[in-house]
Enzyme design. Structure first.
Site, PDB file in Angstrom:
ATOM      1  N   HIS A 127       0.827  -1.206   0.000  1.00 32.57           N
ATOM      2  CA  HIS A 127       0.000   0.000   0.000  1.00 32.57           C
ATOM      3  C   HIS A 127       0.860   1.254   0.000  1.00 32.57           C
ATOM      4  O   HIS A 127       0.928   1.991   0.990  1.00 32.57           O
ATOM      5  CB  HIS A 127      -0.965  -0.016   1.181  1.00 32.57           C
ATOM      6  CG  HIS A 127      -2.085  -0.982   0.998  1.00 32.57           C
ATOM      7  ND1 HIS A 127      -2.157  -2.182   1.655  1.00 32.57           N
ATOM      8  CD2 HIS A 127      -3.165  -0.935   0.180  1.00 32.57           C
ATOM      9  CE1 HIS A 127      -3.257  -2.831   1.272  1.00 32.57           C
ATOM     10  NE2 HIS A 127      -3.880  -2.098   0.373  1.00 32.57           N
TER      11      HIS A 127
ATOM     12  N   ALA B 267       2.698   4.460  -2.864  1.00 28.48           N
ATOM     13  CA  ALA B 267       2.297   5.330  -3.973  1.00 28.48           C
ATOM     14  C   ALA B 267       2.319   4.606  -5.323  1.00 28.48           C
ATOM     15  O   ALA B 267       1.613   5.011  -6.255  1.00 28.48           O
ATOM     16  CB  ALA B 267       3.210   6.554  -4.026  1.00 28.48           C
ATOM     17  N   VAL B 268       3.095   3.536  -5.427  1.00 23.38           N
ATOM     18  CA  VAL B 268       3.131   2.819  -6.706  1.00 23.38           C
ATOM     19  C   VAL B 268       1.800   2.082  -6.921  1.00 23.38           C
ATOM     20  O   VAL B 268       1.278   2.044  -8.038  1.00 23.38           O
ATOM     21  CB  VAL B 268       4.318   1.833  -6.775  1.00 23.38           C
ATOM     22  CG1 VAL B 268       4.424   1.209  -8.155  1.00 23.38           C
ATOM     23  CG2 VAL B 268       5.611   2.541  -6.416  1.00 23.38           C
ATOM     24  N   HIS B 269       1.243   1.540  -5.839  1.00 22.52           N
ATOM     25  CA  HIS B 269      -0.089   0.931  -5.948  1.00 22.52           C
ATOM     26  C   HIS B 269      -1.105   1.990  -6.391  1.00 22.52           C
ATOM     27  O   HIS B 269      -1.933   1.740  -7.269  1.00 22.52           O
ATOM     28  CB  HIS B 269      -0.509   0.298  -4.618  1.00 22.52           C
ATOM     29  CG  HIS B 269      -1.972  -0.024  -4.521  1.00 22.52           C
ATOM     30  ND1 HIS B 269      -2.595  -0.953  -5.338  1.00 22.52           N
ATOM     31  CD2 HIS B 269      -2.958   0.481  -3.717  1.00 22.52           C
ATOM     32  CE1 HIS B 269      -3.886  -1.015  -5.026  1.00 22.52           C
ATOM     33  NE2 HIS B 269      -4.137  -0.157  -4.060  1.00 22.52           N
TER      34      HIS B 269
ATOM     35  N   HIS C 210      -6.988   6.962  -3.201  1.00 22.94           N
ATOM     36  CA  HIS C 210      -7.905   6.014  -2.557  1.00 22.94           C
ATOM     37  C   HIS C 210      -7.307   5.243  -1.372  1.00 22.94           C
ATOM     38  O   HIS C 210      -8.045   4.670  -0.589  1.00 22.94           O
ATOM     39  CB  HIS C 210      -8.452   5.022  -3.583  1.00 22.94           C
ATOM     40  CG  HIS C 210      -7.522   3.881  -3.850  1.00 22.94           C
ATOM     41  ND1 HIS C 210      -6.408   3.983  -4.641  1.00 22.94           N
ATOM     42  CD2 HIS C 210      -7.515   2.615  -3.365  1.00 22.94           C
ATOM     43  CE1 HIS C 210      -5.777   2.841  -4.649  1.00 22.94           C
ATOM     44  NE2 HIS C 210      -6.415   1.982  -3.890  1.00 22.94           N
TER      45      HIS C 210
ATOM     46  N   ASP D  76      -8.867  -1.217  -8.306  1.00 21.26           N
ATOM     47  CA  ASP D  76      -8.196  -1.492  -7.042  1.00 21.26           C
ATOM     48  C   ASP D  76      -7.772  -2.958  -6.913  1.00 21.26           C
ATOM     49  O   ASP D  76      -6.759  -3.250  -6.284  1.00 21.26           O
ATOM     50  CB  ASP D  76      -9.128  -1.101  -5.886  1.00 21.26           C
ATOM     51  CG  ASP D  76      -8.413  -1.027  -4.552  1.00 21.26           C
ATOM     52  OD1 ASP D  76      -7.189  -0.819  -4.543  1.00 21.26           O
ATOM     53  OD2 ASP D  76      -9.080  -1.176  -3.516  1.00 21.26           O
TER      54      ASP D  76
ATOM     55  N   GLN E 248      -3.697 -16.255  -3.136  1.00 19.74           N
ATOM     56  CA  GLN E 248      -4.058 -15.729  -4.447  1.00 19.74           C
ATOM     57  C   GLN E 248      -5.254 -16.461  -5.063  1.00 19.74           C
ATOM     58  O   GLN E 248      -6.121 -15.839  -5.662  1.00 19.74           O
ATOM     59  CB  GLN E 248      -2.853 -15.789  -5.404  1.00 19.74           C
ATOM     60  CG  GLN E 248      -1.794 -14.760  -5.083  1.00 19.74           C
ATOM     61  CD  GLN E 248      -2.341 -13.349  -5.078  1.00 19.74           C
ATOM     62  OE1 GLN E 248      -3.027 -12.925  -5.998  1.00 19.74           O
ATOM     63  NE2 GLN E 248      -2.070 -12.603  -4.010  1.00 19.74           N
TER      64      GLN E 248
HETATM   65 ZN   LIG Z   1      -5.982   0.103  -2.965  1.00 27.12          ZN
END
Ligand SMILES: [Zn+2]
Ligand SMILES: *[C@@H]1O[C@H](CO)[C@@H](O)[C@H](O)[C@H]1NC(C)=O
Ligand SMILES: *[C@@H]1O[C@H](CO)[C@@H](O)[C@H](O)[C@H]1NC(C)=O
Ligand SMILES: *[C@@H]1O[C@H](CO)[C@@H](O)[C@H](O)[C@H]1NC(C)=O
EC number: 3.1.4.-
Length: 458
Positions: free
Chosen positions: A197, A199-201, A237, A347, A398
């Site tokens: 979580h 800034a790249v996300h 977000h 997201d 996953q």
């Molecule tokens: Zn997110």
């Protein structure tokens, strides 16, 4: 993204039910719905803020909660954080989190951070980054590479580029200096030490959002305002995400949990942080009050929709609309709803990317889970579901994530927007799931003996 909490709970409950059935694993859809309902039963139903609500709140002196508003700093924590390893109580962890946030947001530290990152950018890198931006609408866009080429400024560079390219700066008469300042503050309020979580996300989600906004149905009907709200919501977000989930904040009595009544705690915080930065930057100060209020409440609609525990609510609403065929994108409320669905897709679109990108995201999110588990173990809290590195496997996590959250969402999205992009995304999901299943089978057939020493349960 709030994914951490409830998704963990979903999988945990699914496993639990499976156990109760003595391994007779049959996840039929009614089970799943029951699980969601049970989980949601403990949550307060979110009452969507109307513009009027916001106005009442602002008049009543609604103060944004960011920035030094919780400066209860215990300096002992700073020292005990170093090797001495003094056992910290849950209360101290809470203080530590607030403290980190306070440090990061203080102007003093902001200045230092800025100085440290004053590299002289290689012209060549800059050129390559610009070159990449020409293909920013490609689903194969490699945000990790872009982040390296921009020296860790992917969120600022990408968002600025998209707003500019869409003519939004001109259309809304935005001040370039304020805009850059706003975006830099947004980027810095993400925690770069979070494995996932960060800034790249946020940049990745913004890029995905842009791809969806370009889809025929949306591009044809969405206004400049819709695009502006959508891109800013995507960029903000997960603002100031602490790298732990809601459950962690609740059980350590973090102030955010009580501030938001244990409900969509992180998402509310992301939203209020975004509003705080918007006001602080004065980016929209020249717009009429009503527009600013609308921006703030619509950002709330979008950001709060990313609470994964509420996915079934949104998804069933989406299904009903699609069954009835009654979505009319000339209707502003319907466009807002589609923006919510688009942001939700953006997201959790990691498994819809190519394996190379998707795998990296999976590793990062698992690392963040496991880190939370390590902290919980260290402070003798219960280790949260999916957070125990000695028990959990990346492929199990996953496969569950894809099966119960990603596939159901993207199947409906493809019904709404049946395009090449939607088919590409579903194609990648299928392939990626098969890859994880392959690993799962490999492990189960080769047995525990092949586990590397460090992964063994002590
Ligand atoms: Zn997110
Ligand atoms: C990215 O941002 C940096 C810092 O704001 C700027 O120097 C650089 O020119 C930007 N690069 C691109 C490709 O926009
Ligand atoms: C939040 O949950 C915790 C733990 O269940 C509880 O102790 C606390 O009272 C709750 N807070 C609110 C505001 O509901
Ligand atoms: C907080 O949650 C409790 C139940 O969990 C509810 O009774 C109460 O009204 C909520 N308070 C606010 C301010 O939302």
């Amino acid at each position: 993204m709030g994914i951490l909490l409830i998704w963990s709970l979903v999988l945990f409950l699914i496993k639990w039910i499976a156990c109760k059935r003595r391994g007779a694993i049959s996840y039929d859809s009614s089970d799943q719905t029951a699980l969601y309902i049970r989980m949601l039963g403990s949550c307060v139903i979110f009452k969507q803020l109307s513009t009027r609500d916001v106005r009442v709140r602002s008049r009543a002196g609604f103060v944004s909660e960011r920035r030094g508003s919780h400066p209860y700093i215990d300096f002992r924590i700073l020292h005990s954080q170093s090797e001495t390893d003094v056992p910290l109580s849950a209360r101290n962890i809470r203080r530590l989190l607030s403290f980190q946030r306070y440090m990061r947001s203080s102007l003093f530290f902001r200045g230092i951070a800025a100085q440290n990152s004053l590299y002289i950018l290689d012209d060549d890198y800059n050129g390559q980054a610009k070159c990449m931006l020409e293909k920013v609408g490609n689903w194969n866009f490699d945000i990790f590479l872009f982040d390296r080429l921009t020296n860790g400024n992917s969120l600022v560079n990408l968002t600025f580029h998209l707003l500019n390219q869409h003519g939004l700066i001109e259309h809304f008469n935005l001040d370039m200096v304020k805009l850059r300042r706003f975006l830099v503050m947004v980027q810095e309020d993400y925690h770069s030490q979070n494995p996932y979580h960060n800034a790249v996300h946020a940049a990745d989600v913004t890029q995905a959002m842009y791809c969806y906004l370009r889809e025929h149905k949306l591009a044809k009907t969405f206004t400049q305002w819709d695009v502006l709200v959508g891109l800013i919501a995507a960029a903000t977000h997960d603002l100031d995400h602490p790298g732990v989930n809601q459950l962690f904040l609740i059980k350590t009595n973090h102030y955010l949990a009580s501030l938001y009544n244990n409900t969509s705690v992180l998402e509310n915080h992301h939203w209020r942080s975004a509003v705080g930065l918007l006001r602080e930057s004065g980016l929209f100060a020249h717009l009429p009050l009503q527009d600013r209020q609308q921006m703030e409440s619509q950002l709330g609609c979008l950001i709060l929709a990313t609470d994964i525990s509420r996915q079934n609510e949104y998804l069933s609403q989406f299904r009903i609309h699609l069954d009835k065929g009654d979505l009319h994108l000339d209707n502003a409320d319907h466009r807002l709803f589609i923006l919510q669905m688009a942001l939700k897709c953006a997201d959790i679109c990691n498994p819809c990317r190519t394996w190379e990108l998707s795998k990296q995201w999976s590793e990062k999110v698992t690392e963040e889970f496991f880190h939370q588990g390590d902290v919980e173990r260290k402070y003798r809290l219960d280790v949260s579901p999916l957070c125990d590195r000695h028990k959990e496997k990346i492929y199990d996590i996953q496969i569950g994530f894809i099966t119960y959250l990603v596939e159901p969402l993207f199947v409906e999205w493809a019904r709404f927007s049946n395009t090449r992009l939607s088919q590409t995304m579903l194609g990648h999901v299928g392939l990626n799931k098969a890859s994880w299943k392959g690993m799962q089978q490999e492990q189960s057939s080769s047995g525990d003996d092949t586990l590397p020493q460090k992964d063994r349960i002590p």
